[in-house]
Design an enzyme around this catalytic site. Sequence first.
Site, PDB file in Angstrom:
ATOM      1  N   LYS A 102      -8.310  -7.468 -12.011  1.00 10.97           N
ATOM      2  CA  LYS A 102      -7.165  -8.340 -11.724  1.00 10.97           C
ATOM      3  C   LYS A 102      -7.500  -9.335 -10.614  1.00 10.97           C
ATOM      4  CE  LYS A 102      -4.200  -5.022 -10.693  1.00 10.97           C
ATOM      5  NZ  LYS A 102      -5.062  -3.820 -10.833  1.00 10.97           N
ATOM      6  N   ARG A 151       4.384  -2.651  -9.598  1.00 11.97           N
ATOM      7  CA  ARG A 151       3.693  -1.392  -9.869  1.00 11.97           C
ATOM      8  C   ARG A 151       4.655  -0.257 -10.167  1.00 11.97           C
ATOM      9  NH1 ARG A 151      -1.309  -2.864  -6.721  1.00 11.97           N
ATOM     10  NH2 ARG A 151      -2.851  -1.248  -7.023  1.00 11.97           N
ATOM     11  N   ARG A 177     -17.710  -1.765  -6.035  1.00 10.35           N
ATOM     12  CA  ARG A 177     -17.141  -3.060  -5.629  1.00 10.35           C
ATOM     13  C   ARG A 177     -17.440  -3.398  -4.165  1.00 10.35           C
ATOM     14  NH1 ARG A 177     -11.125  -3.856  -7.521  1.00 10.35           N
ATOM     15  NH2 ARG A 177     -10.721  -1.976  -6.313  1.00 10.35           N
ATOM     16  N   ARG A 184     -14.392  -1.705   0.442  1.00  9.15           N
ATOM     17  CA  ARG A 184     -13.017  -1.345   0.784  1.00  9.15           C
ATOM     18  C   ARG A 184     -12.895   0.133   1.123  1.00  9.15           C
ATOM     19  NH1 ARG A 184      -8.968  -3.762  -3.677  1.00  9.15           N
ATOM     20  NH2 ARG A 184      -7.989  -1.755  -3.273  1.00  9.15           N
ATOM     21  N   ARG A 213      -5.897   6.876  -6.850  1.00  8.67           N
ATOM     22  CA  ARG A 213      -5.298   5.594  -7.247  1.00  8.67           C
ATOM     23  C   ARG A 213      -5.156   5.509  -8.762  1.00  8.67           C
ATOM     24  NH1 ARG A 213      -9.279   1.634  -4.647  1.00  8.67           N
ATOM     25  NH2 ARG A 213      -7.949  -0.003  -5.492  1.00  8.67           N
TER      26      ARG A 213
HETATM   27  P1  AMP Z   1      -4.879  -3.117  -4.760  1.00 12.17           P
HETATM   28  O1  AMP Z   1      -5.741  -3.994  -3.938  1.00 12.17           O
HETATM   29  O2  AMP Z   1      -3.945  -3.898  -5.655  1.00 12.17           O
HETATM   30  O3  AMP Z   1      -5.644  -2.076  -5.522  1.00 12.17           O
HETATM   31  O4  AMP Z   1      -3.912  -2.326  -3.749  1.00 12.17           O
HETATM   32  C1  AMP Z   1      -4.431  -1.481  -2.745  1.00 12.17           C
HETATM   33  C2  AMP Z   1      -3.355  -0.530  -2.251  1.00 12.17           C
HETATM   34  O5  AMP Z   1      -2.264  -1.283  -1.677  1.00 12.17           O
HETATM   35  C3  AMP Z   1      -2.716   0.337  -3.321  1.00 12.17           C
HETATM   36  O6  AMP Z   1      -3.484   1.494  -3.603  1.00 12.17           O
HETATM   37  C4  AMP Z   1      -1.367   0.645  -2.677  1.00 12.17           C
HETATM   38  O7  AMP Z   1      -1.495   1.648  -1.679  1.00 12.17           O
HETATM   39  C5  AMP Z   1      -1.017  -0.658  -1.985  1.00 12.17           C
HETATM   40  N1  AMP Z   1      -0.271  -1.560  -2.907  1.00 12.17           N
HETATM   41  C6  AMP Z   1      -0.694  -2.729  -3.448  1.00 12.17           C
HETATM   42  N2  AMP Z   1       0.238  -3.279  -4.229  1.00 12.17           N
HETATM   43  C7  AMP Z   1       1.303  -2.443  -4.200  1.00 12.17           C
HETATM   44  C8  AMP Z   1       2.582  -2.454  -4.826  1.00 12.17           C
HETATM   45  N3  AMP Z   1       2.963  -3.426  -5.660  1.00 12.17           N
HETATM   46  N4  AMP Z   1       3.413  -1.420  -4.541  1.00 12.17           N
HETATM   47  C9  AMP Z   1       3.075  -0.433  -3.696  1.00 12.17           C
HETATM   48  N5  AMP Z   1       1.870  -0.344  -3.107  1.00 12.17           N
HETATM   49  C10 AMP Z   1       0.985  -1.344  -3.337  1.00 12.17           C
END
Ligand code: AMP
Length: 217
Positions: free
Chosen positions: A15, A90, A128, A162, A173
Amino acid sequence: MSKIIVLMGAPGAGKGTQARLLQERLHLPQISTGDIFRALKNAQTPLAQEVREIMERGQLVPDELTIRLVKERTAQDDCNNGYILDGFPRTPAQAASLEKLATEQGNQIVAVLIDVPLEMLEQRMTGRRNCPVCGEIYNMYFKPPKNDNVCDFHPEAQLVHRADDNVETVKARLATYEEQTRPLVEYYKSANLLRTVDGTGEPEAIYKNIERVVAEQ
Ligand code: AMP
């Protein structure tokens, strides 16, 4: 009508990579809730501490905060002609709030699912790496940088891994995705708002497909 391009897919589906390409080429802002939380978690406040712990556990930040941040960000002028969402919504509550927001803003939602089989995701995430200067995304297995662990465009910058891309958090996750986010795919499908693209090929080929399905909507 302006479009809200919602990029859906499991963590590691690509994404972020596609959101960057869309932003560059369609000249729309990309809003990544993950990036917003990564910036937030480094502050020395109780809220930042809470967000840090949630992210380390591979869980979701509470809806109320997440929705508020997205509302604030999308109210900014650069979102007037539409925007790209990476990592939001989400949960069903987030999807409901986005629908309300789209109606208020007079925007149309186009949800694109980047489809990648579960067994490929773990390696994508643990491999990554990101450039801390420009955000370019690499993968040690599939898209390594030209020189060891430095960005092709910023050779002075060591790539960053990360904190939540370690094996344990990655598993959590993926489980969180299956439980809380996967049902949204069905939700958008039944509302006839979802287009699915194969996410297993080269980023450029995937991009072409996304661009096409977005234009068709
Ligand atoms: P990502 O970079 O999109 O994988 O997001 C990393 C982390 O941020 C996730 O594992 C969640 O802990 C938090 N996070 C990101 N987007 C959301 C969302 N829409 N709702 C809740 N937590 C989020």
